[in-house]
Write an enzyme that holds these catalytic residues in place. Structure first.
Site, PDB file in Angstrom:
ATOM      1  CG  ASP A  42      -2.666   2.715  -7.717  1.00  0.00           C
ATOM      2  OD1 ASP A  42      -2.753   3.113  -6.603  1.00  0.00           O
ATOM      3  OD2 ASP A  42      -2.460   1.337  -8.241  1.00  0.00           O
ATOM      4  NE  ARG A  66       2.386  -1.848   1.050  1.00  0.00           N
ATOM      5  CZ  ARG A  66       2.421  -1.628   2.552  1.00  0.00           C
ATOM      6  NH1 ARG A  66       3.315  -1.148   3.114  1.00  0.00           N
ATOM      7  NH2 ARG A  66       1.462  -2.192   3.088  1.00  0.00           N
ATOM      8  CE  LYS A 102       4.393   0.728  -8.715  1.00  0.00           C
ATOM      9  NZ  LYS A 102       3.994   0.139  -7.700  1.00  0.00           N
ATOM     10  CG  ASN A 103       0.866  -2.216  -8.750  1.00  0.00           C
ATOM     11  OD1 ASN A 103       2.082  -1.718  -8.298  1.00  0.00           O
ATOM     12  ND2 ASN A 103      -0.042  -1.329  -8.534  1.00  0.00           N
ATOM     13  NE  ARG A 156       0.755   1.429   0.692  1.00  0.00           N
ATOM     14  CZ  ARG A 156       1.429   1.225  -0.311  1.00  0.00           C
ATOM     15  NH1 ARG A 156       2.628   2.124  -0.493  1.00  0.00           N
ATOM     16  NH2 ARG A 156       1.098   0.328  -1.220  1.00  0.00           N
ATOM     17  CB  ILE A 183       1.359  -6.265   6.529  1.00  0.00           C
ATOM     18  CG1 ILE A 183       2.148  -6.154   7.678  1.00  0.00           C
ATOM     19  CG2 ILE A 183       1.811  -5.332   5.446  1.00  0.00           C
ATOM     20  CD1 ILE A 183       3.431  -6.899   7.406  1.00  0.00           C
ATOM     21  NE  ARG A 228       9.155   2.452  -5.823  1.00  0.00           N
ATOM     22  CZ  ARG A 228       7.687   2.574  -5.064  1.00  0.00           C
ATOM     23  NH1 ARG A 228       7.561   3.806  -4.511  1.00  0.00           N
ATOM     24  NH2 ARG A 228       6.884   1.805  -5.138  1.00  0.00           N
ATOM     25  CB  ILE A 234      -7.946   2.992  -1.225  1.00  0.00           C
ATOM     26  CG1 ILE A 234      -9.000   2.581  -2.260  1.00  0.00           C
ATOM     27  CG2 ILE A 234      -7.152   1.531  -1.167  1.00  0.00           C
ATOM     28  CD1 ILE A 234      -9.984   1.637  -2.138  1.00  0.00           C
ATOM     29  CB  CYS A 292       3.939   5.507  -2.061  1.00  0.00           C
ATOM     30  SG  CYS A 292       4.776   5.634  -3.673  1.00  0.00           S
TER      31      CYS A 292
HETATM   32  N1  EPU Z   1      -4.716  -2.684   4.541  1.00  0.00           N
HETATM   33  C1  EPU Z   1      -4.954  -3.151   5.925  1.00  0.00           C
HETATM   34  N2  EPU Z   1      -4.395  -4.084   6.088  1.00  0.00           N
HETATM   35  C2  EPU Z   1      -3.773  -5.111   5.415  1.00  0.00           C
HETATM   36  C3  EPU Z   1      -3.795  -4.767   4.070  1.00  0.00           C
HETATM   37  C4  EPU Z   1      -4.166  -3.645   3.615  1.00  0.00           C
HETATM   38  O1  EPU Z   1      -5.372  -2.174   6.599  1.00  0.00           O
HETATM   39  O2  EPU Z   1      -3.322  -6.022   5.903  1.00  0.00           O
HETATM   40  C5  EPU Z   1      -5.441  -1.480   3.845  1.00  0.00           C
HETATM   41  C6  EPU Z   1      -4.023  -0.462   3.492  1.00  0.00           C
HETATM   42  O3  EPU Z   1      -3.651   0.256   4.777  1.00  0.00           O
HETATM   43  C7  EPU Z   1      -4.923   0.501   2.476  1.00  0.00           C
HETATM   44  C8  EPU Z   1      -5.748  -0.524   1.854  1.00  0.00           C
HETATM   45  O4  EPU Z   1      -6.147  -1.760   2.530  1.00  0.00           O
HETATM   46  O5  EPU Z   1      -5.508   1.444   3.071  1.00  0.00           O
HETATM   47  C9  EPU Z   1      -5.468  -1.161   0.359  1.00  0.00           C
HETATM   48  O6  EPU Z   1      -4.266  -1.932   0.517  1.00  0.00           O
HETATM   49  P1  EPU Z   1      -4.193  -3.183  -0.490  1.00  0.00           P
HETATM   50  O7  EPU Z   1      -3.362  -4.420   0.282  1.00  0.00           O
HETATM   51  O8  EPU Z   1      -5.264  -3.448  -1.114  1.00  0.00           O
HETATM   52  O9  EPU Z   1      -3.117  -2.417  -1.383  1.00  0.00           O
HETATM   53  P2  EPU Z   1      -1.434  -2.684  -1.429  1.00  0.00           P
HETATM   54  O10 EPU Z   1      -1.356  -4.530  -1.802  1.00  0.00           O
HETATM   55  O11 EPU Z   1      -0.751  -2.550  -0.330  1.00  0.00           O
HETATM   56  C10 EPU Z   1      -1.589  -2.461  -4.076  1.00  0.00           C
HETATM   57  C11 EPU Z   1      -0.695  -1.878  -5.015  1.00  0.00           C
HETATM   58  C12 EPU Z   1      -1.126  -0.194  -4.836  1.00  0.00           C
HETATM   59  C13 EPU Z   1      -2.412   0.101  -5.082  1.00  0.00           C
HETATM   60  C14 EPU Z   1      -3.159  -0.924  -4.270  1.00  0.00           C
HETATM   61  C15 EPU Z   1      -4.723  -0.894  -4.503  1.00  0.00           C
HETATM   62  C16 EPU Z   1       1.305  -3.012  -5.191  1.00  0.00           C
HETATM   63  C17 EPU Z   1       2.790  -3.022  -4.779  1.00  0.00           C
HETATM   64  N3  EPU Z   1       0.792  -1.928  -4.690  1.00  0.00           N
HETATM   65  O12 EPU Z   1      -1.127  -2.168  -2.779  1.00  0.00           O
HETATM   66  O13 EPU Z   1      -0.077   0.335  -5.783  1.00  0.00           O
HETATM   67  O14 EPU Z   1      -2.805   1.276  -4.752  1.00  0.00           O
HETATM   68  O15 EPU Z   1      -2.820  -2.277  -4.318  1.00  0.00           O
HETATM   69  O16 EPU Z   1      -5.006  -0.877  -5.575  1.00  0.00           O
HETATM   70  O17 EPU Z   1       0.843  -3.840  -5.964  1.00  0.00           O
HETATM   71  C18 EPU Z   1       0.873   2.311  -6.791  1.00  0.00           C
HETATM   72  O18 EPU Z   1       0.911   1.777  -7.720  1.00  0.00           O
HETATM   73  O19 EPU Z   1       0.883   3.664  -6.681  1.00  0.00           O
HETATM   74  C19 EPU Z   1       0.299   1.593  -5.374  1.00  0.00           C
HETATM   75  C20 EPU Z   1       0.245   2.259  -4.378  1.00  0.00           C
END
Ligand code: EPU
Length: 417
Positions: A304, A92, A22-23, A121, A123, A396, A326, A116
């Protein structure tokens, strides 16, 4: 509203084939719009996130043809750079259109992404990277307009190795002028899959999978194809199920290297795992020992899989300590597991899990995707009937979950009411 109903306690035997990740898929689909010709993506899981991303590409005036798990995408005529709130908030991964549209059209207008509710979260790291490349950002009531006359390669350091920011920066930088270097990049396998796809189109990215990624900008991206890697989190979820209920349960189509942290922890617990070339065979052992687990960025134990493994730990002897580092709110499954008979206390995202405790079926709610997966696992081992509401979260992320589990002997169905 759909619900999942499970009669627990069945032994599971046979084989479960793991789908595309998925990711990875949710990043590869937006990445495809950077191409100046056509792209083909194989092994895309049939999950609702896929359908929402296809809707976004079609709205941008790209063309998508779906043939089973293959997507043919023609993004030559992508015109628009606007993604409406009702689509961006559905998932997301809509945020990957920030990098992809900025790279392709030098402009994107998009609302905050959904996904979720597992913590704050932010950016900010993505936005700082776009700014470093020369973009300006206007923010107005959760909507962003990000634009640039031109993007110029630069050196970027991430305060945190964010998966999303690493991919988004690659997408924005791939057609920038000059060279971009990302320091402290995330190293997850999904990032390598996206970099390979872009390189197949003619991009010049090196170092993906390490903490330093170099992107030399190119002007044109040609026709290309990519296969989505097997889903390590789906695989991990079924491996955990096998640890609890498996009798020669074969989980096939996995890359074992991507699952090392989980497989090592399961060995510590006492699970019987036989490695095969393309998968693993899992048997439920007589005795399981409690362990301590801390979630970390890859190659550490994946966040995850923390919720799914919390159910396994309820069946292990002694007190296990499971620390989530995380996200700030990823223990949504705990009250429901406790309502089924578990003995878990949570303090500051650290769960203290005392076991073994028998679980009993109950009416529970999936508060997010992986919490939902953990309730499916709990239902499978519980005595009598478990009914899970809000299963849209689960659908999802897990392709054909009901069919896959039924095919190995689980008593599980979806009902509408
Ligand atoms: N973070 C920040 N600022 C940012 C980006 C991230 O503070 O600009 C923080 C987030 O708030 C969070 C942490 O960093 O606490 C991790 O965020 P990351 O950006 O690494 O994760 P993501 O890209 O939002 C993806 C997966 C997640 C998975 C994480 C970590 C997708 C769509 N989502 O999320 O998947 O947990 O990487 O491996 O690829 C899931 O599949 O259940 C899921 C949540």
């Amino acid at each position: 509203m759909k619900k999942i109903v499970i009669e627990g306690g069945k032994t599971l035997t046979g084989s479960i084939r793991i789908s595309g990740a998925k990711n990875s898929a949710v990043a590869l689909i937006p990445a495809s719009i950077l191409c100046d010709e056509e792209t083909t993506i194989y092994s895309v899981p049939e999950i609702s996130d896929r359908d929402d991303l296809i809707k976004i590409i079609e709205l941008l005036k790209g063309k998508v043809m779906v043939e089973k798990d293959t997507l043919y995408i023609d993004s030559k005529n992508v015109e628009s750079s606007f993604i409406p709130e009702n689509l961006s908030t559905k998932l997301r991964a809509s945020y990957y259109f920030m990098g992809a549209l900025l790279g392709k059209k030098k402009r994107v207008e998009i609302s905050l992404p959904g996904g979720c509710k597992i913590g704050d979260r932010k950016i900010d790291i993505h936005l700082k990277a776009f700014q470093a490349l020369g973009a300006t950002i206007k923010e107005c009531r959760d909507k962003y307009i990000i634009e640039a006359d031109k993007l110029i390669g630069t050196k970027i350091y991430f305060d945190f190795a964010s998966v999303g920011a690493t991919i988004n920066t690659m997408l924005a930088a791939v057609k920038a002028e000059g060279t971009t270097i990302i320091n402290n990049a995330a190293k997850e396998p999904e990032i390598v899959n996206v970099a390979t796809f872009l390189n197949n189109m003619g991009a010049k990215i090196t170092g993906a999978g390490t903490s330093r990624i170099t992107i030399e900008g190119v002007e044109y991206l040609h026709k290309a194809m990519i296969e989505v890697i097997p889903d390590r989190i789906e695989a991990g979820t079924y491996i955990i199920i096998g640890a609890l209920l498996g009798k020669e349960l074969y989980i096939e189509n996995i890359i074992k290297e991507h699952l090392m942290s989980l497989l090592n922890k399961l060995q510590e617990i006492g699970i019987d795992i036989t490695e095969k070339e393309d998968g693993v065979i899992i048997n439920h052992p007589k005795k399981m020992r409690g362990v301590n687990i801390t979630t970390l960025i890859y190659p550490g134990f994946p966040t995850d899989l923390a919720q799914p493994i919390s159910v396994l730990l309820t069946q292990c002897e002694g007190t296990s300590v499971l620390e989530e580092t995380i996200y700030t709110n990823r223990m949504g499954q705990v009250p429901y597991l406790n309502s089924m008979g578990a003995d878990i206390t949570v303090q500051n995202q650290i769960a203290y899990i005392k076991g073994p405790t028998p679980l009993y079926g109950n009416d529970v709610t999936a508060s997010d995707l992986r919490a939902g997966a953990s309730l499916v696992i709990a239902g499978l081992i519980a005595q009598e009937t478990t009914t899970i509401s809000e299963v849209e979260h689960i659908l999802r992320g897990y392709e054909h979950i009901v069919e896959k589990l039924s095919s190995v002997g689980a008593s599980i169905k979806i009902i509408e009411n």
